[in-house]
Write a protein that holds these residues in place. Structure first.
Motif, short mmCIF file in Angstrom:
data_model
loop_
_atom_site.label_atom_id
_atom_site.label_comp_id
_atom_site.label_asym_id
_atom_site.label_seq_id
_atom_site.Cartn_x
_atom_site.Cartn_y
_atom_site.Cartn_z
N LEU A 154 -44.00 -31.54 -106.72
CA LEU A 154 -45.00 -32.58 -106.51
C LEU A 154 -46.25 -32.21 -107.29
N ASP A 155 -46.86 -33.20 -107.94
CA ASP A 155 -48.15 -33.00 -108.60
C ASP A 155 -49.08 -34.14 -108.20
N PHE B 52 -47.49 -37.29 -119.01
CA PHE B 52 -46.82 -36.35 -118.11
C PHE B 52 -45.95 -35.40 -118.92
N ILE B 53 -45.67 -34.25 -118.30
CA ILE B 53 -44.75 -33.27 -118.88
C ILE B 53 -43.72 -32.93 -117.81
N THR B 54 -42.44 -33.00 -118.16
CA THR B 54 -41.38 -32.68 -117.21
C THR B 54 -40.45 -31.63 -117.81
N CYS C 227 -39.52 -29.76 -112.61
CA CYS C 227 -40.96 -29.56 -112.54
C CYS C 227 -41.66 -30.69 -113.28
N VAL C 228 -42.88 -31.00 -112.85
CA VAL C 228 -43.66 -32.06 -113.47
C VAL C 228 -45.14 -31.67 -113.43
N ARG C 229 -45.85 -32.00 -114.50
CA ARG C 229 -47.29 -31.80 -114.58
C ARG C 229 -47.92 -33.01 -115.28
N ARG D 121 -37.73 -24.09 -115.30
CA ARG D 121 -38.02 -24.10 -113.87
C ARG D 121 -39.49 -24.32 -113.54
N ALA D 122 -40.40 -24.04 -114.47
CA ALA D 122 -41.82 -24.08 -114.14
C ALA D 122 -42.63 -24.45 -115.37
N LEU D 123 -43.76 -25.15 -115.11
CA LEU D 123 -44.71 -25.54 -116.14
C LEU D 123 -46.12 -25.15 -115.70
#
Length: 665
Positions: free
Chosen positions: A639-640, A291-293, A273-275, A326-328
């Protein structure tokens, strides 16, 4: 007994801490000059908290203020006042005849502990702040100060970063150096900015570098020694320890580094995940993106990426998860009235979730720092955490219920918008989660008390829920409705009105002071069978007032877009949903569609495991391809996207893709 250096003391003086019966700890200043007997001054008496093994194991004096931090055998951290004023001290010359002449070794003079005989003249101080059992029952091994923070280590496999706030010790975050290093003994900060973690891994003494993430030295010594010492410089290293009554010494010359890192890795396994957090203006540099992964290696990485250098520089790693991330989800500050708002830099709440039904919450603050390599510094404060199995243990009458699956995974997160209003009695934030056990759960966070609680749930889908997305509907009069969209492995997409449960949960939490039984979300307002199999990507974009574009991608490579209308009418202000238009594009990609974003009301972007990034034009009843770009990241996971206004006024869209790597287009 423990020797503790004190800031501002002369080189011939140091502090000695001694733990005695009934949890009493004495602080003595010892001055020793050549040719003279030591002078001992009793400076303070402290009372340790009651426990089975009631003695201190380590201590340090804080540079700011007259305070002493010590760790005890029970794993607690304690904060004591320590005034260095001589008014209340009890002094002793410590020789039988009271003189300060040189002592003859053969004279038979005896030490006289006169300062201890008068110790009751000093008050017995209680701790100002107690973090009981912070490092578990195996004890605190070291405590030190660096850069305005307090660091503590223990035999629980983690070291913690703390600060002093309003006279109280506050834990900011915890770090887990590497797998298997359970006995952490000491931290050492190097001149080049590295943090070395010293400890015992199995039967080896290990020096681990937090900057490179590898063992610098591994010395076979049998492991777990309580008396040891380590020294190193650029040319040699030495390690001494006591084993079976013998003093053992290990010495070796430093070996030249034959390994050069060409490109440092962000994670040890694939990125799930990426944000994008935002941008930071760095003086003398171009604007950098933060970014945060999250990854299968159980860590979350916060990094900066500069368009000029095209290099990704990690700022910090978060290692609180015990399974894959798994999620952010990010909750951005609303403005100056919001507690999370900060004028010093980029601030946000970060939620991370994944395996073993674990959610972690952090407060992030990124600001420019020209002295650092990346030009940005990131401070992290751990706010709260939640695990379903821990929640289960606190349930009443749990023997009458079916226990939750311990292998439950959180597949997706979404922060519920529009909950920080005057309609709610407290500033709770709410988080919707998609769970692998077939449930949709809603959690409430109160940052002030660091509580993250399960407030509502529903098992409507009866199968693994892959995606959730919360959105807000606002009427012309200002009334708000919190709506939720969830998608499962059968291809169905359900739409919920969670306004009532959230308001009811906020009221119950306010009255019960942060404790409640989870409510039920009820049944969804509308269910759409969008795909023939699992929905791997989901996005919602407001097209007009009361109209929302819902785009989804599936395992079968298809894309589904529907136009949803939201109306609120009747005396009960009931929410009604209606699908105005639907369009499906089978075989839009040759593999799973794992990322989709609605850029504009008529512009969509999709990404797939087939490594194609496709731009679509949506019109009533049609979905046409505009362009296709190939990217280099295999096994795409997420995708972000974000938009940037150029100087010319033109809008440019960027996207970050993650999988077995990270790419920005």
């Amino acid at each position: 007994l423990g020797w503790v250096p004190r800031p501002g003391q002369t080189p011939d003086a140091t502090a000695l801490l001694a733990s005695g019966p009934d949890g009493e700890m004495l602080w003595m200043d010892v001055v020793h000059r050549p040719g003279q007997a030591p002078t001992v001054r009793l400076m303070g008496r402290y009372l340790l908290p009651p426990c089975k093994q009631r003695w201190h194991t380590c201590a340090t004096f804080l540079p700011q203020g007259e305070l002493l931090v010590c760790g005890d055998r029970r794993g607690s951290l304690l904060l004591f006042p320590c005034s260095s004023s001589p008014g209340g001290a009890v002094e002793s010359t410590n020789i039988a005849n009271g003189s300060t002449e040189p002592v003859d070794e053969g004279s038979g003079s005896k030490w006289e502990p006169s300062c201890l005989l008068h110790k009751r003249h000093l008050p017995l101080e209680a701790p100002l702040s107690v973090l009981f059992g912070l490092h578990g029952k195996t004890g605190v091994t070291s405590v030190t100060c660096h850069g305005g923070y307090i660091y503590s280590t223990g035999r629980d496999g983690v070291y913690r970063q703390l600060c002093l706030q309003a006279g109280q010790l506050q834990v900011l975050r915890k770090h887990r150096p590497c797998k298997g290093l359970q006995w952490i003994e000491e931290l050492r900060f190097t001149m080049d900015g590295d943090l070395l973690v010293l400890g015992f891994h199995a039967d080896n003494f290990v020096v681990w570098s937090s900057r490179t993430g590898e063992n610098l030295h591994c010395i076979p010594c049998g492991g777990g020694h309580r008396s040891w010492s380590y020294w190193s410089n650029s040319s040699a290293e030495a390690f001494a320890f006591i084993k079976c009554g013998d003093v053992m010494l290990y010495h070796c010359d430093a070996k030249p580094c034959e390994q050069q890192v060409l490109l440092a890795s962000l994670h040890g396994r694939e990125i799930t995940c990426v944000r994008r957090l935002g941008t930071v203006e760095v003086p003398g540099h171009t604007t950098v993106n933060v970014f945060i992964t999250g990854s299968e290696d159980t860590t979350v990485c916060i990094l900066v990426l500069s368009e000029h250098s095209r290099a990704a520089v990690p700022l910090t790693w978060l290692s609180d998860h015990i399974s894959s991330v798994r999620a952010l989800a990010l909750a951005s500050p609303a403005g100056p009235g919001d507690k999370s708002f900060s004028s010093k830099g980029l601030s946000a709440l970060l939620f991370s979730a994944g395996g073993r039904a674990q959610i972690e919450c952090y407060r992030l603050l990124c600001a420019d720092n020209p002295a650092s390599e990346s030009g940005v510094t990131c401070s992290v404060v751990h706010v709260a955490s939640h695990r379903l199995d821990e929640h289960w243990e606190r349930k009443k009458n749990r023997h009458k219920l079916t226990k939750m699956d311990p292998e439950t995974r959180y597949m997706s997160l979404s922060v519920v918008p529009g909950t920080s209003t005057k309609q709610l009695p407290t500033s709770w934030k709410f988080l919707a989660t998609a769970c692998s056990d077939g449930s949709v759960r809603v959690f409430g966070l109160l940052e002030a008390t660091q509580k993250l609680l399960l407030v509502a749930e529903s098992f409507h889908h009866q199968r693994c829920v892959l995606k959730v997305e919360a959105f807000l509907y606002t009427r012309a009069g200002g009334e708000r409705k919190q709506l939720l969209c969830s998608a499962a492995t059968d291809g169905s997409i359900a739409f919920w009105d969670i306004t009532g449960p959230i308001a009811e949960a906020a009221e119950a939490l306010h009255q019960a002071e942060g404790e409640m039984q989870p409510l039920t979300l009820g049944s969804p307002l509308l269910t759409v069978m969008a795909h023939s199999c699992g929905v791997n990507s989901l996005d919602i974009h407001q097209k007009a007032e009361g109209q929302y574009l819902v785009a989804s991608g599936s395992d079968d490579g298809s894309i589904h877009v529907c136009l949803l209308e939201v109306t609120v009418g009747g005396a009960t202000a009931q929410t009604c949903l209606r699908v105005l238009e639907r369009v499906a594009r089978p075989c839009a990609h040759a593999a799973h569609v794992t990322g989709i974003r609605v850029l504009r009301p008529h512009l969509l972007l999709s990404a797939s495991v087939d490594q194609r990034l496709t731009l679509w034009h949506w019109a009533l009843g049609r979905l046409d391809v505009l362009s296709t770009t190939f990217f280099h990241v295999p096994d795409l996971a997420e995708l972000d996207c974000w938009e940037v206004a150029e100087v010319t006024g033109e809008l440019r869209y960027y996207c970050a893709l993650c999988g077995r790597g990270l790419e920005v287009l």
